[in-house]
Scaffold this active site. Sequence first.
Site, PDB file in Angstrom:
ATOM      1  N   LEU A 519       9.731  11.995  -0.284  1.00 38.30           N
ATOM      2  CA  LEU A 519       8.970  13.227  -0.494  1.00 38.30           C
ATOM      3  C   LEU A 519       7.845  13.390   0.516  1.00 38.30           C
ATOM      4  O   LEU A 519       7.420  14.492   0.811  1.00 38.30           O
ATOM      5  CB  LEU A 519       8.374  13.243  -1.911  1.00 38.30           C
ATOM      6  CG  LEU A 519       9.377  13.275  -3.062  1.00 38.30           C
ATOM      7  CD1 LEU A 519       8.658  13.085  -4.376  1.00 38.30           C
ATOM      8  CD2 LEU A 519      10.157  14.575  -3.063  1.00 38.30           C
ATOM      9  N   GLY A 520       7.326  12.287   1.019  1.00 41.30           N
ATOM     10  CA  GLY A 520       6.227  12.370   1.964  1.00 41.30           C
ATOM     11  C   GLY A 520       5.736  10.992   2.336  1.00 41.30           C
ATOM     12  O   GLY A 520       6.174   9.970   1.802  1.00 41.30           O
ATOM     13  N   GLY A 522       2.042   8.842   3.893  1.00 43.61           N
ATOM     14  CA  GLY A 522       0.633   8.883   4.239  1.00 43.61           C
ATOM     15  C   GLY A 522       0.151   7.516   4.651  1.00 43.61           C
ATOM     16  O   GLY A 522       0.931   6.573   4.836  1.00 43.61           O
ATOM     17  N   GLY A 523      -1.167   7.392   4.795  1.00 43.80           N
ATOM     18  CA  GLY A 523      -1.744   6.154   5.278  1.00 43.80           C
ATOM     19  C   GLY A 523      -1.523   4.978   4.349  1.00 43.80           C
ATOM     20  O   GLY A 523      -1.537   3.825   4.781  1.00 43.80           O
ATOM     21  N   PHE A 524      -1.304   5.249   3.040  1.00 45.76           N
ATOM     22  CA  PHE A 524      -1.133   4.160   2.088  1.00 45.76           C
ATOM     23  C   PHE A 524       0.332   3.850   1.814  1.00 45.76           C
ATOM     24  O   PHE A 524       0.639   2.949   1.047  1.00 45.76           O
ATOM     25  CB  PHE A 524      -1.821   4.507   0.762  1.00 45.76           C
ATOM     26  CG  PHE A 524      -3.312   4.480   0.857  1.00 45.76           C
ATOM     27  CD1 PHE A 524      -4.078   5.244   0.008  1.00 45.76           C
ATOM     28  CD2 PHE A 524      -3.957   3.688   1.799  1.00 45.76           C
ATOM     29  CE1 PHE A 524      -5.459   5.222   0.085  1.00 45.76           C
ATOM     30  CE2 PHE A 524      -5.325   3.659   1.887  1.00 45.76           C
ATOM     31  CZ  PHE A 524      -6.091   4.438   1.043  1.00 45.76           C
ATOM     32  N   GLY A 525       1.260   4.589   2.391  1.00 51.73           N
ATOM     33  CA  GLY A 525       2.672   4.321   2.160  1.00 51.73           C
ATOM     34  C   GLY A 525       3.465   5.590   1.985  1.00 51.73           C
ATOM     35  O   GLY A 525       3.058   6.654   2.446  1.00 51.73           O
ATOM     36  N   VAL A 527       6.158   8.144  -0.568  1.00 53.21           N
ATOM     37  CA  VAL A 527       6.476   8.581  -1.919  1.00 53.21           C
ATOM     38  C   VAL A 527       7.928   9.041  -1.952  1.00 53.21           C
ATOM     39  O   VAL A 527       8.365   9.801  -1.086  1.00 53.21           O
ATOM     40  CB  VAL A 527       5.537   9.725  -2.375  1.00 53.21           C
ATOM     41  CG1 VAL A 527       5.926  10.203  -3.757  1.00 53.21           C
ATOM     42  CG2 VAL A 527       4.096   9.268  -2.367  1.00 53.21           C
ATOM     43  N   LYS A 541       5.428   5.958  -5.740  1.00 57.18           N
ATOM     44  CA  LYS A 541       4.479   5.755  -4.650  1.00 57.18           C
ATOM     45  C   LYS A 541       4.552   4.281  -4.239  1.00 57.18           C
ATOM     46  O   LYS A 541       4.118   3.391  -4.978  1.00 57.18           O
ATOM     47  CB  LYS A 541       3.068   6.123  -5.125  1.00 57.18           C
ATOM     48  CG  LYS A 541       1.957   5.884  -4.120  1.00 57.18           C
ATOM     49  CD  LYS A 541       0.640   6.332  -4.755  1.00 57.18           C
ATOM     50  CE  LYS A 541      -0.557   5.975  -3.889  1.00 57.18           C
ATOM     51  NZ  LYS A 541      -1.823   6.387  -4.523  1.00 57.18           N
ATOM     52  N   ASP A 638     -12.089  11.785  -4.333  1.00 56.35           N
ATOM     53  CA  ASP A 638     -11.180  12.296  -3.297  1.00 56.35           C
ATOM     54  C   ASP A 638     -10.457  13.556  -3.766  1.00 56.35           C
ATOM     55  O   ASP A 638      -9.248  13.715  -3.606  1.00 56.35           O
ATOM     56  CB  ASP A 638     -10.154  11.226  -2.913  1.00 56.35           C
ATOM     57  CG  ASP A 638      -9.580  11.455  -1.509  1.00 56.35           C
ATOM     58  OD1 ASP A 638      -8.500  10.941  -1.219  1.00 56.35           O
ATOM     59  OD2 ASP A 638     -10.211  12.187  -0.719  1.00 56.35           O
TER      60      ASP A 638
END
Length: 831
Positions: A519-520, A522-525, A527, A541, A638
């Site tokens: 699905l996407g 980012g910096g943390f991994g 999804v 996630k 955040d």
Amino acid sequence: MGIGRNSIVCHPVLVILSFITLHPCIARLIIIRDPATVISSGGVFKLGFFSPSKSSNRYVGIWYNKIPEETVVWVANRENPVSDSSGVVMIGDDGNLAVVDGRKRVMWTSNVTEIYYNTTVELLDSRNLVLQKDNSSGRYLWESFKYPSHALFLPTMMIGVNPKLGEKTQLTSWKSNSDPSIGDFSLELDPVSIPQVIIWNGSKSNWRSGPWNNQIFIGISDMYSTYLNGFTVSRDVDQKGSVYVTVDFANKSLVQGYFLNSTGTMIEKWWDDEKKEWIQSWLGPRTECDIYAPCGPFGICDTLSSPICLCFKGFEPKSVREWSTGNWSGGCVKRTQFQCEGNNTNGENQKEDGFMKLEKAKVPDFPNYMNTANVEEREQECLKNCSCVAYSYTNGIGCMIWNVNLLDMQKFSMGGVDLYIRVAHKEIDKKRDPRLLIIITVVIGVVGISIFGCLLWRRITKMRGKKMKYKGGLYFKRDKETSPDFSDSNMLGESPELPVFTIEKLAIATNNFTFDNKLGEGGFGSVYKGKFSDGQEIAVKRLSKSSGQGSVEFKNEVVVISKLQHRNLVRLIGCCIEGEEKMLIYEYMSNKSLDAFLFDPTKRALLDWRKRFQIIEGICRGTLYLHRDSRLRVIHRDLKASNILLDEELNPKISDFGMARIFGGNELQANTIRVVGTYGYMSPEYAMEGIFSEKSDVFSLGVLLLEIVSGKRNTSFYQPEQSLSLLGHAWKLWNEDYVQALIDPGLLEPCFQEEILRCIHVGLLCVQEFAKDRPIVSIILSMLTSEIAHLPTPKQPAFTERQIYSDSEPSEKSHRGCSINNVSITAIQGR
């Protein structure tokens, strides 16, 4: 000047076509012969014959002259159409206005009983067709406004009733789009006790507005005292006991009005001259709960509940069998009789009845007025009367009481009033000894932790017996010596209610974490979308091994979100911890995140103002729950558009609690040397000094609010001439008194402009530089819903000017752990 019967006048309002003789020595004046038309003096409206779609019948009507789409607002001969084009409109020998067909039959007449021989007729620019004795008298013998069809427009047009004279002015629907004869639905003002508007389906109520409080109808959840297009209820306007409702439009340049359609829906529309189409800005009934009394007596309808019908505490379904099948018409009955009703010998039932509050309620039908302002007096007056079942108080009306079954109650998400419902003393919550509650809590906690420890030990032992290895993206059995270390499972701490999934199950659910299920990122991994064998859709996630979100953030997100439950917070289903693998399993949100809609030129059009305001309110309610209403006091740290997920109905859910911080009961703010969050949403005291509190979340909320209104992203907004951020741009427009230029062009609907401007005002209050100047979230909600009418003037926001960096250029504070919006795990597009 009008048109007289005894003289021929060349007049721009109505054009005389000819005289004809229908009877010896009696002449009648023809006003219009089909297909000719006449136009009002200002060129606004047109009178003539028309045929509805899919019909050959001819009707005399009034419609807009300058609008290309023929929109009829009044019809004369609704029940007797002319079957061909031989019809004429004339002034008869008795001075009445009449519609006559080719066979000299009168199909409709103004039916004035007094006979005048020198009458004139005129079509006004208000679209009122008037018949008067002469041009100078100023008194109308007859006017179309007194006999409306299906449309309500200007303040001079009234919908009302005179009980003394038995007169009633109402709107009546067409039977269908091709048949303007009187349909099944009618709209009228009900003057009984406290005025309200009712739409009838034949003799049955279909929808009602709720009582009038001298500013609004309190049964319409999204109607405010600041409405641009407001209603007014006037009493005794003719000194004969009349009560009327009128509507006034603030923007006189717009063509707009209310139409009752053939299905019984009242629709507010305005003409968009650029798009050349009618724009719908409001309708009622709108939801299943808006239909009259769907849940029966004492039943409460809530569109956010499933099922939508509920019984209030102390009540139960009258028929459990019918209720379970979705037939709620039987309503609810009280479980325990009132103290005054029976010969109860039980001591509990001998105690006095009490009241329980239903907040944000659409009050029931058939209220009566009670002349008292004191709270205790209201309760006591109601308790003295055994038939009194509820009371409510609202400004502009005072105290209302109900002596009948409570019908047509609704629970609103915004608006409404507090309703106090009578219940037997037995049903009222008892005050318990706090020491007993503490003891029970401790015992349950110890037992729960013990049970969880045993289950976790058994699970770890079982999982160690599994032989797994990872190769080429697939999972295989492996030797005991290389089995994963589950010692990290203790990082869950005190979250016994959270299920722990195996990596094998998640690999199957996500098709081995294939790219097609991604699905996407980012910096943390990454999804991934997944589906369990029972059909439940999930979002996984999966933290990367090099992720900045380590064990601390992972544990934090698990602990925080597993203890929170609110309709505007994303739901955590479980987690997975195996070796270096750490995963969080969320409910899947089909519409991904808010930024995927808000900043996409195509999808943005799906977010009209009503939907955006619903999203704003949902985010605020979720934040209020975190700050004040949950069992933990949580600062999110955040909040941003990519962390607001949207469900199937575009309802918002706050997500990503990896950076959240739990506050103690007396803790107002905290300080950290490790600043986490996203530039553009971070408050100045947090970004520069590491100080965070509720007010730092409020700052992020204000940025979000301005982004939602403008459709522009704060972190990418740039004006090269002035180096302004979105906040700086909004502040500049505010000082220039041109803040409406900030509004997304797709939201330029005049009926919502004042509400949108209020949201911008509130947004600017939230992003003020100093935390002490920013309102708390409960105040923000009251401001947005106009419970607080007068807003303070905002002070200059923080970061009104900005230094623009390239995508590759690091921030000077990057060493403090701040995430960039497009590379943080919080930027994932969907769950």
